[in-house]
Design a protein around this motif. Structure first.
Motif, PDB file in Angstrom:
ATOM      1  N   ILE A  92     -32.082  -0.256   2.186  1.00 26.64           N
ATOM      2  CA  ILE A  92     -31.976  -1.652   0.632  1.00 26.64           C
ATOM      3  C   ILE A  92     -31.047  -1.817   0.291  1.00 26.64           C
ATOM      4  CG2 ILE A  92     -33.663  -3.212  -0.804  1.00 26.64           C
ATOM      5  CD1 ILE A  92     -35.863  -2.040   0.453  1.00 26.64           C
ATOM      6  N   HIS A  93     -30.221  -2.227   0.716  1.00 28.70           N
ATOM      7  CA  HIS A  93     -28.733  -2.789  -0.211  1.00 28.70           C
ATOM      8  C   HIS A  93     -28.520  -3.634  -1.714  1.00 28.70           C
ATOM      9  CE1 HIS A  93     -24.784  -3.405  -0.074  1.00 28.70           C
ATOM     10  NE2 HIS A  93     -24.821  -4.872  -0.602  1.00 28.70           N
ATOM     11  N   ASP A  94     -29.404  -4.264  -2.017  1.00 22.03           N
ATOM     12  CA  ASP A  94     -29.159  -4.633  -3.290  1.00 22.03           C
ATOM     13  C   ASP A  94     -29.720  -3.899  -4.160  1.00 22.03           C
ATOM     14  OD1 ASP A  94     -29.865  -6.758  -5.970  1.00 22.03           O
ATOM     15  OD2 ASP A  94     -29.437  -8.448  -4.017  1.00 22.03           O
ATOM     16  N   PRO A  95     -29.042  -3.336  -5.272  1.00 17.93           N
ATOM     17  CA  PRO A  95     -29.387  -2.554  -6.768  1.00 17.93           C
ATOM     18  C   PRO A  95     -30.764  -3.501  -6.897  1.00 17.93           C
ATOM     19  CG  PRO A  95     -26.935  -3.404  -6.887  1.00 17.93           C
ATOM     20  CD  PRO A  95     -27.261  -3.439  -5.531  1.00 17.93           C
ATOM     21  N   HIS A  96     -30.609  -4.983  -7.084  1.00 16.92           N
ATOM     22  CA  HIS A  96     -31.365  -5.769  -7.774  1.00 16.92           C
ATOM     23  C   HIS A  96     -33.028  -5.307  -6.932  1.00 16.92           C
ATOM     24  CE1 HIS A  96     -28.014  -7.061  -9.750  1.00 16.92           C
ATOM     25  NE2 HIS A  96     -28.445  -7.421 -11.099  1.00 16.92           N
ATOM     26  N   ILE A 122     -51.160   6.397   2.442  1.00 20.14           N
ATOM     27  CA  ILE A 122     -50.392   5.944   2.690  1.00 20.14           C
ATOM     28  C   ILE A 122     -48.690   5.929   2.472  1.00 20.14           C
ATOM     29  CG2 ILE A 122     -51.192   3.564   2.004  1.00 20.14           C
ATOM     30  CD1 ILE A 122     -51.208   2.354   5.170  1.00 20.14           C
ATOM     31  N   ALA A 123     -48.147   5.190   3.558  1.00 17.35           N
ATOM     32  CA  ALA A 123     -46.802   5.928   3.088  1.00 17.35           C
ATOM     33  C   ALA A 123     -46.344   4.205   3.948  1.00 17.35           C
ATOM     34  CB  ALA A 123     -45.679   6.063   3.272  1.00 17.35           C
ATOM     35  N   VAL A 124     -45.941   2.610   3.154  1.00 16.64           N
ATOM     36  CA  VAL A 124     -45.797   1.878   3.421  1.00 16.64           C
ATOM     37  C   VAL A 124     -43.807   1.410   3.412  1.00 16.64           C
ATOM     38  CG1 VAL A 124     -45.288  -0.578   3.658  1.00 16.64           C
ATOM     39  CG2 VAL A 124     -47.441   0.633   2.369  1.00 16.64           C
ATOM     40  N   ILE A 125     -43.530   2.025   4.588  1.00 18.10           N
ATOM     41  CA  ILE A 125     -41.501   1.434   4.358  1.00 18.10           C
ATOM     42  C   ILE A 125     -40.759   0.056   4.480  1.00 18.10           C
ATOM     43  CG2 ILE A 125     -39.974   1.818   6.078  1.00 18.10           C
ATOM     44  CD1 ILE A 125     -42.212   3.761   8.018  1.00 18.10           C
ATOM     45  N   LEU A 126     -40.638  -0.369   3.722  1.00 18.82           N
ATOM     46  CA  LEU A 126     -39.374  -1.828   3.212  1.00 18.82           C
ATOM     47  C   LEU A 126     -38.339  -1.565   3.793  1.00 18.82           C
ATOM     48  CD1 LEU A 126     -40.757  -1.889  -0.348  1.00 18.82           C
ATOM     49  CD2 LEU A 126     -41.340  -2.817   2.010  1.00 18.82           C
ATOM     50  N   GLY A 127     -37.859  -2.040   4.736  1.00 16.73           N
ATOM     51  CA  GLY A 127     -36.457  -2.227   5.704  1.00 16.73           C
ATOM     52  C   GLY A 127     -35.257  -3.106   4.931  1.00 16.73           C
ATOM     53  N   ASN A 128     -33.978  -2.577   5.120  1.00 15.53           N
ATOM     54  CA  ASN A 128     -33.555  -2.849   4.962  1.00 15.53           C
ATOM     55  C   ASN A 128     -33.544  -5.307   4.826  1.00 15.53           C
ATOM     56  OD1 ASN A 128     -30.631  -4.757   6.158  1.00 15.53           O
ATOM     57  ND2 ASN A 128     -29.941  -3.054   4.599  1.00 15.53           N
ATOM     58  N   ASN A 170     -38.700 -11.957  -0.077  1.00 15.91           N
ATOM     59  CA  ASN A 170     -37.560 -10.983  -0.720  1.00 15.91           C
ATOM     60  C   ASN A 170     -38.449 -10.410  -0.475  1.00 15.91           C
ATOM     61  OD1 ASN A 170     -37.102  -9.645  -3.219  1.00 15.91           O
ATOM     62  ND2 ASN A 170     -34.880 -10.600  -2.742  1.00 15.91           N
ATOM     63  N   VAL A 171     -37.492  -8.979  -0.334  1.00 12.34           N
ATOM     64  CA  VAL A 171     -37.970  -7.247   0.298  1.00 12.34           C
ATOM     65  C   VAL A 171     -38.824  -6.991  -1.168  1.00 12.34           C
ATOM     66  CG1 VAL A 171     -36.010  -6.522  -0.438  1.00 12.34           C
ATOM     67  CG2 VAL A 171     -37.818  -4.770   0.801  1.00 12.34           C
ATOM     68  N   SER A 172     -38.352  -6.619  -2.379  1.00 14.10           N
ATOM     69  CA  SER A 172     -38.944  -6.546  -3.817  1.00 14.10           C
ATOM     70  C   SER A 172     -40.533  -7.299  -4.582  1.00 14.10           C
ATOM     71  CB  SER A 172     -38.149  -6.841  -4.642  1.00 14.10           C
ATOM     72  OG  SER A 172     -37.273  -8.025  -5.343  1.00 14.10           O
ATOM     73  N   VAL A 173     -40.232  -8.740  -3.700  1.00 17.56           N
ATOM     74  CA  VAL A 173     -41.593  -9.407  -3.834  1.00 17.56           C
ATOM     75  C   VAL A 173     -42.359  -9.217  -2.981  1.00 17.56           C
ATOM     76  CG1 VAL A 173     -42.645 -11.505  -3.832  1.00 17.56           C
ATOM     77  CG2 VAL A 173     -39.859 -12.139  -4.595  1.00 17.56           C
ATOM     78  N   ALA A 174     -42.035  -8.682  -1.621  1.00 14.51           N
ATOM     79  CA  ALA A 174     -42.909  -8.213  -0.727  1.00 14.51           C
ATOM     80  C   ALA A 174     -43.329  -6.784  -0.868  1.00 14.51           C
ATOM     81  CB  ALA A 174     -41.872  -7.724   0.694  1.00 14.51           C
ATOM     82  N   ALA A 175     -43.177  -6.200  -1.747  1.00 15.65           N
ATOM     83  CA  ALA A 175     -43.211  -5.002  -2.420  1.00 15.65           C
ATOM     84  C   ALA A 175     -44.318  -4.749  -3.627  1.00 15.65           C
ATOM     85  CB  ALA A 175     -41.935  -3.847  -2.750  1.00 15.65           C
ATOM     86  N   ALA A 176     -43.695  -5.678  -3.923  1.00 15.01           N
ATOM     87  CA  ALA A 176     -45.275  -6.469  -5.336  1.00 15.01           C
ATOM     88  C   ALA A 176     -47.023  -6.720  -5.092  1.00 15.01           C
ATOM     89  CB  ALA A 176     -43.908  -7.716  -6.548  1.00 15.01           C
ATOM     90  N   ILE A 177     -46.166  -7.426  -3.758  1.00 19.81           N
ATOM     91  CA  ILE A 177     -48.054  -7.999  -2.912  1.00 19.81           C
ATOM     92  C   ILE A 177     -47.993  -6.758  -2.370  1.00 19.81           C
ATOM     93  CG2 ILE A 177     -48.475  -9.476  -1.450  1.00 19.81           C
ATOM     94  CD1 ILE A 177     -46.240 -11.866  -1.853  1.00 19.81           C
ATOM     95  N   ILE A 178     -47.853  -5.774  -2.014  1.00 20.48           N
ATOM     96  CA  ILE A 178     -48.156  -4.751  -0.962  1.00 20.48           C
ATOM     97  C   ILE A 178     -48.552  -3.979  -2.448  1.00 20.48           C
ATOM     98  CG2 ILE A 178     -47.716  -2.950   0.250  1.00 20.48           C
ATOM     99  CD1 ILE A 178     -45.392  -4.909   1.645  1.00 20.48           C
ATOM    100  N   LEU A 179     -48.365  -3.858  -3.175  1.00 13.78           N
ATOM    101  CA  LEU A 179     -48.755  -3.098  -3.987  1.00 13.78           C
ATOM    102  C   LEU A 179     -49.650  -2.922  -4.934  1.00 13.78           C
ATOM    103  CD1 LEU A 179     -44.946  -1.266  -5.793  1.00 13.78           C
ATOM    104  CD2 LEU A 179     -46.865  -0.133  -4.127  1.00 13.78           C
ATOM    105  N   TYR A 180     -49.754  -4.622  -5.098  1.00 19.81           N
ATOM    106  CA  TYR A 180     -50.516  -4.535  -5.478  1.00 19.81           C
ATOM    107  C   TYR A 180     -52.317  -4.868  -4.783  1.00 19.81           C
ATOM    108  CZ  TYR A 180     -53.782  -8.234  -8.144  1.00 19.81           C
ATOM    109  OH  TYR A 180     -55.822  -8.714  -8.466  1.00 19.81           O
ATOM    110  N   GLU A 181     -52.193  -5.019  -3.320  1.00 20.17           N
ATOM    111  CA  GLU A 181     -52.933  -5.115  -2.544  1.00 20.17           C
ATOM    112  C   GLU A 181     -53.873  -3.409  -2.793  1.00 20.17           C
ATOM    113  OE1 GLU A 181     -56.401  -5.649   0.118  1.00 20.17           O
ATOM    114  OE2 GLU A 181     -55.425  -6.552  -1.247  1.00 20.17           O
ATOM    115  N   GLY A 182     -52.254  -3.103  -2.653  1.00 23.85           N
ATOM    116  CA  GLY A 182     -53.126  -1.090  -2.947  1.00 23.85           C
ATOM    117  C   GLY A 182     -53.956  -0.907  -4.129  1.00 23.85           C
ATOM    118  N   PHE A 183     -53.562  -1.757  -5.181  1.00 22.06           N
ATOM    119  CA  PHE A 183     -54.059  -1.307  -6.144  1.00 22.06           C
ATOM    120  C   PHE A 183     -55.457  -1.980  -6.251  1.00 22.06           C
ATOM    121  CE2 PHE A 183     -54.862  -3.863 -10.613  1.00 22.06           C
ATOM    122  CZ  PHE A 183     -55.311  -2.328 -11.556  1.00 22.06           C
ATOM    123  N   ARG A 184     -55.642  -3.221  -6.016  1.00 19.55           N
ATOM    124  CA  ARG A 184     -56.198  -3.934  -5.791  1.00 19.55           C
ATOM    125  C   ARG A 184     -58.440  -3.218  -4.659  1.00 19.55           C
ATOM    126  NH1 ARG A 184     -59.760  -6.556  -2.628  1.00 19.55           N
ATOM    127  NH2 ARG A 184     -58.616  -6.557  -0.687  1.00 19.55           N
TER     128      ARG A 184
END
Length: 196
Positions: free
Chosen positions: A31-35, A119-125, A154-168
């Motif tokens: 993932i390229h963007d530091p933000h 489980i390990a979720v892979i987030l790509g470039n 956006n990859v960071s938004v997708a990560a947050a949604i995936i992590l929320y489902e994991g949390f739920r």
């Protein structure tokens, strides 16, 4: 210089560490963007993810600023990898299922995955997705169902949604009720975090 830590601060650190999830992780793949990386780490901290794996094979790991990550990089362990097969071997030897984010025909909707196991979720470039070198090692693929014209988040938004489902799922299963870190490791990390 000696840092004075209050008992209240130590209790807060122990409380946070006692809810850290050691068997749900992310793989940040080129993932390229530091933000984006900073935002992903912030979400990891928010949902109690203990460790994140960084697979950077064709680009340097981006420099992360303190402001954009909200200092989350201090609280989430990161493990760097330079080669897909060795990363996969490490995670599989620890019992992880590797799931890539994907638009492939075999990808399943996010909510059909069981996030209560290892489980390990892979987030790509941001542009290329998950590296082809990881494909032979992936156990499955997931996608986030969307209702609009745009195909992806956006990859960071997708990560947050995936992590929320994991949390739920994990919260419902009681995974946050019992520490996943061994008692001695929890105390060691408490003392380490107290110095940060």
């Amino acid at each position: 210089m000696r840092i004075c830590i209050t008992e209240r601060r130590l209790d807060r650190i122990r409380d946070v560490l006692s809810r850290r999830q050691t068997d749900l992780t992310l793989v940040i793949n080129n993932i390229h963007d530091p933000h984006n990386v900073s935002a992903i780490l912030r979400s990891c901290d928010a949902f109690g993810i203990h460790r994140v794996h960084l697979l950077y094979t064709d680009t340097a790991f981006p420099a992360l600023g303190k402001k954009s990550s909200g200092s989350a990089k201090k609280w989430v362990e990161t493990v760097r990898h330079k080669e897909a097969a060795s990363l996969a071997a490490v995670l599989k030897s620890q019992g992880y299922t590797l799931v890539a984010t994907s638009f492939s025909e075999t990808a399943r909707p996010l909510t059909t995955w069981d996030f209560t196991g290892k489980i390990a979720v892979i987030l790509g470039n941001e542009h290329r997705g998950v590296d082809e070198d990881l494909a032979p090692h992936v156990d499955g693929a997931l996608y986030i169902p969307m209702q609009g014209m745009v195909q992806s988040l956006n990859v960071s938004v997708a990560a947050a949604i995936i992590l929320y489902e994991g949390f739920r799922q994990r919260h419902a299963a009681g995974c946050y009720d019992t520490p996943s870190l061994p008692a001695d490791e929890l105390e060691r990390l408490t003392q380490l975090w107290a110095q940060k």
